[in-house]
Structures are given as structure tokens and as C-alpha cells.
Write a protein that holds these residues in place. Sequence first.
Motif, PDB file in Angstrom:
ATOM      1  N   ASP A   1       0.830  -1.209   0.000  1.00 31.76           N
ATOM      2  CA  ASP A   1       0.000   0.000   0.000  1.00 31.76           C
ATOM      3  C   ASP A   1       0.861   1.254   0.000  1.00 31.76           C
ATOM      4  O   ASP A   1       0.615   2.194  -0.760  1.00 31.76           O
ATOM      5  N   ALA A   2       1.882   1.264   0.844  1.00 35.57           N
ATOM      6  CA  ALA A   2       2.761   2.441   0.931  1.00 35.57           C
ATOM      7  C   ALA A   2       3.526   2.640  -0.371  1.00 35.57           C
ATOM      8  O   ALA A   2       3.658   3.778  -0.854  1.00 35.57           O
TER       9      ALA A   2
ATOM     10  N   LEU B   1       2.687   1.606  -3.446  1.00 34.27           N
ATOM     11  CA  LEU B   1       1.767   2.029  -4.509  1.00 34.27           C
ATOM     12  C   LEU B   1       1.348   3.483  -4.316  1.00 34.27           C
ATOM     13  O   LEU B   1       1.232   4.235  -5.284  1.00 34.27           O
ATOM     14  N   ASP B   2       1.123   3.886  -3.063  1.00 29.46           N
ATOM     15  CA  ASP B   2       0.759   5.275  -2.798  1.00 29.46           C
ATOM     16  C   ASP B   2       1.907   6.211  -3.160  1.00 29.46           C
ATOM     17  O   ASP B   2       1.688   7.282  -3.744  1.00 29.46           O
ATOM     18  N   ALA B   3       3.129   5.817  -2.853  1.00 32.71           N
ATOM     19  CA  ALA B   3       4.293   6.640  -3.211  1.00 32.71           C
ATOM     20  C   ALA B   3       4.422   6.764  -4.728  1.00 32.71           C
ATOM     21  O   ALA B   3       4.713   7.849  -5.241  1.00 32.71           O
TER      22      ALA B   3
ATOM     23  N   ARG C   1       1.940   6.487  -6.939  1.00 28.85           N
ATOM     24  CA  ARG C   1       0.834   7.341  -7.389  1.00 28.85           C
ATOM     25  C   ARG C   1       1.173   8.808  -7.173  1.00 28.85           C
ATOM     26  O   ARG C   1       0.978   9.647  -8.059  1.00 28.85           O
ATOM     27  N   ARG C   2       1.714   9.137  -5.995  1.00 31.38           N
ATOM     28  CA  ARG C   2       2.094  10.532  -5.712  1.00 31.38           C
ATOM     29  C   ARG C   2       3.180  11.009  -6.669  1.00 31.38           C
ATOM     30  O   ARG C   2       3.149  12.159  -7.121  1.00 31.38           O
TER      31      ARG C   2
ATOM     32  N   THR D   1       1.409  11.841  -9.943  1.00 33.08           N
ATOM     33  CA  THR D   1       0.584  13.056  -9.880  1.00 33.08           C
ATOM     34  C   THR D   1       1.439  14.296  -9.671  1.00 33.08           C
ATOM     35  O   THR D   1       1.166  15.337 -10.259  1.00 33.08           O
ATOM     36  N   ASP D   2       2.485  14.200  -8.850  1.00 33.70           N
ATOM     37  CA  ASP D   2       3.374  15.344  -8.650  1.00 33.70           C
ATOM     38  C   ASP D   2       4.068  15.721  -9.953  1.00 33.70           C
ATOM     39  O   ASP D   2       4.192  16.901 -10.291  1.00 33.70           O
TER      40      ASP D   2
END
Length: 157
Positions: A130-131, A133-135, A137-138, A141-142
Motif C-alpha cells: 500500500d505504501a 503504490l501510494d508513493a 501514485r504521488r 501526480t506530482d
Amino acid sequence: MPREAYLTTLAALVRCYQAFEAFSGSHVRALGLTPPQFDIIATLGNTQGMTFRELGERTLITKGTLTGVVDRLEERCLVRRVGLESDRRCTRVELTPEGHALFQRIFPAHMDYCRPAFERLSPAERAQLDAGLDALRRAFTDHQTANQAATDPAPTE
């Protein structure tokens, strides 16, 4: 960064997505829907509906395909289009009572179908995934936000 440094991650991400799509899609088709139809039903479930724009942003369906999928769900009386009084150019898509009943039946069944695959990972592995994949994704987007800022024209006075 050399291209090879992220190609392994990119390939793993693609293979994982393809494996999930094959796994999930076979069950969704057994439930009588296509994966895009399921995506719309699942996204609209427990909502008062959403505009085509919102639906496009929250699903994995391309804009060009979305209208056709909604058309087919409408033919099956699972969704309906409702014009917005506040903006007659916008249309909200919402589940019909039949669509709500279908969502209540198939969404929990599909989650139960998917659960054993996720349970093969330990809680620590899931948290790490989860961490990660979230990193990622960020990072996407960034980077997209920075690119848009760099290409947007300067405001004129």
C-alpha cells in the motif's frame, strides 16, 4: 536515472495489473457483466450518482468507451441518466432500483472472491505494498502537476 532502473518496476506493475484483470474479469463475467460494466456499477454503488465527468475520473474506462457502456447498462435498466437542473449541459448517471439490487448482490460477492488472493500476503506485506503504490501514485501526480505548471501559459493582465 537510467531507463533500466525503473523498467523492472514498470514491467512488474503491468504484469500485476494484467494478472488482476484476468483474475477479477473472469469472476465479473460469471456474474453477467463485463469488467467496464462492473466498474460503473461498483463506482455508482452507495452514491446518489455522479456526472459523466466524475464517473470517468473514478473508473478505469476511457471517455470514448464510457458512453457506450452506460448505454448498455441503461438498456438493461441498471442505470439511468438524469439531467441536472443546475447545469442542463451536465447529465448525472445513477443506479436504478434494479441497479442498486444488483450492486448489493454482486459487489460483496466479488470482494469475497478477491479476498483469498489478498490474504496470501501478510499484513506487513500489504502495508508495504500500500505504501509503495501510494508513493508511486504521488510521484505520477506530482510529476504531472509540475509538467502542467511548466506548460500552462502565463496569465495575461
